[in-house]
Design a protein around this motif. Structure first.
Motif, mmCIF file in Angstrom:
data_model
loop_
_atom_site.group_PDB
_atom_site.id
_atom_site.type_symbol
_atom_site.label_atom_id
_atom_site.label_comp_id
_atom_site.label_asym_id
_atom_site.label_seq_id
_atom_site.Cartn_x
_atom_site.Cartn_y
_atom_site.Cartn_z
ATOM 1 N N GLU A 95 -79.413 35.683 126.880
ATOM 2 C CA GLU A 95 -78.981 36.452 125.704
ATOM 3 C C GLU A 95 -79.817 37.722 125.524
ATOM 4 O O GLU A 95 -79.279 38.794 125.229
ATOM 5 N N ASN A 125 -78.122 41.337 125.908
ATOM 6 C CA ASN A 125 -78.140 42.234 124.742
ATOM 7 C C ASN A 125 -78.777 43.586 125.059
ATOM 8 O O ASN A 125 -78.380 44.601 124.498
ATOM 9 N N TYR A 143 -75.722 46.125 124.225
ATOM 10 C CA TYR A 143 -75.946 46.939 123.031
ATOM 11 C C TYR A 143 -76.542 48.269 123.473
ATOM 12 O O TYR A 143 -77.712 48.340 123.866
ATOM 13 N N GLY A 166 -72.117 47.248 121.232
ATOM 14 C CA GLY A 166 -71.975 45.922 121.811
ATOM 15 C C GLY A 166 -70.532 45.464 121.970
ATOM 16 O O GLY A 166 -70.291 44.332 122.375
ATOM 17 N N ASN A 192 -72.751 37.267 127.484
ATOM 18 C CA ASN A 192 -73.822 36.693 128.301
ATOM 19 C C ASN A 192 -73.482 36.527 129.783
ATOM 20 O O ASN A 192 -74.214 35.867 130.508
#
Length: 175
Positions: free
Chosen positions: A40, A44, A48, A74, A101
């Motif tokens: 994760e 991210n 993002y 995101g 993910n």
């Protein structure tokens, strides 16, 4: 005699350049890095776009670069815009596909210093305590653009920049 030698040198130069250009019309560079973090966190940092300045090799090379995220960060359609090198580097990348993910695809629109539309695809694979991230970079070019990329060693530079980006992604994700 001198004219014949000059013509021969020019023809050899054009022949070698044409051969190299034919190999550079489609460039694929793949980089893989193993990160000591959870999937994760690593995902991210890629998905993002507001996190990209933390691991951007372009921002590292040009800290005065101006950036802006547009759209819902995101999510598909989010864009990361940049203007750098005193206005000589301009473009944006847009998220066009995501699978939480597991996968992120971005399409770029580079306007300066040359026009290009490369893609970046990232896959994430959890392996116990680590995550394997694979980046696939793809660029299709016309013959003339490929000829000049060959003259200036563009593929070697792209390879180096992509490797640095993956190193920085690893570093930021492990902090």
């Amino acid at each position: 005699m001198i004219v014949i030698i000059v013509i021969a040198v020019v023809l050899v130069f054009l022949g070698i350049g044409s051969y190299n250009a034919s190999k550079l019309q489609e460039i694929h560079i793949q980089k893989t890095v193993t990160v000591n973090a959870d999937v994760e966190t690593v995902y991210n940092n890629v998905a993002y776009l507001s996190n990209f300045p933390k691991w951007s090799p372009f921002l590292e090379a040009d800290p005065t670069q101006k950036t802006e995220v547009k759209g819902t960060d995101g999510q598909i359609g989010a864009q990361y815009h940049w203007v750098g090198n005193k206005g000589k580097d301009v473009g944006y990348q847009e998220i066009t596909r995501i699978e939480a993910n597991k996968y992120v695809k971005m399409e770029c629109d580079i306007q300066k210093p040359f026009k290009a539309q490369p893609t970046f695809e990232y896959t994430f694979e959890q392996n116990n305590e680590t995550v394997t991230v694979t980046q696939d970079f793809n660029l299709k070019s016309g013959f003339v653009d490929a000829f000049f990329m060959g003259l200036f060693g563009a593929k070697k530079e792209m390879d180096k920049v992509n490797a640095r980006g993956m190193e920085l992604l690893k570093k930021v994700s492990e902090e």
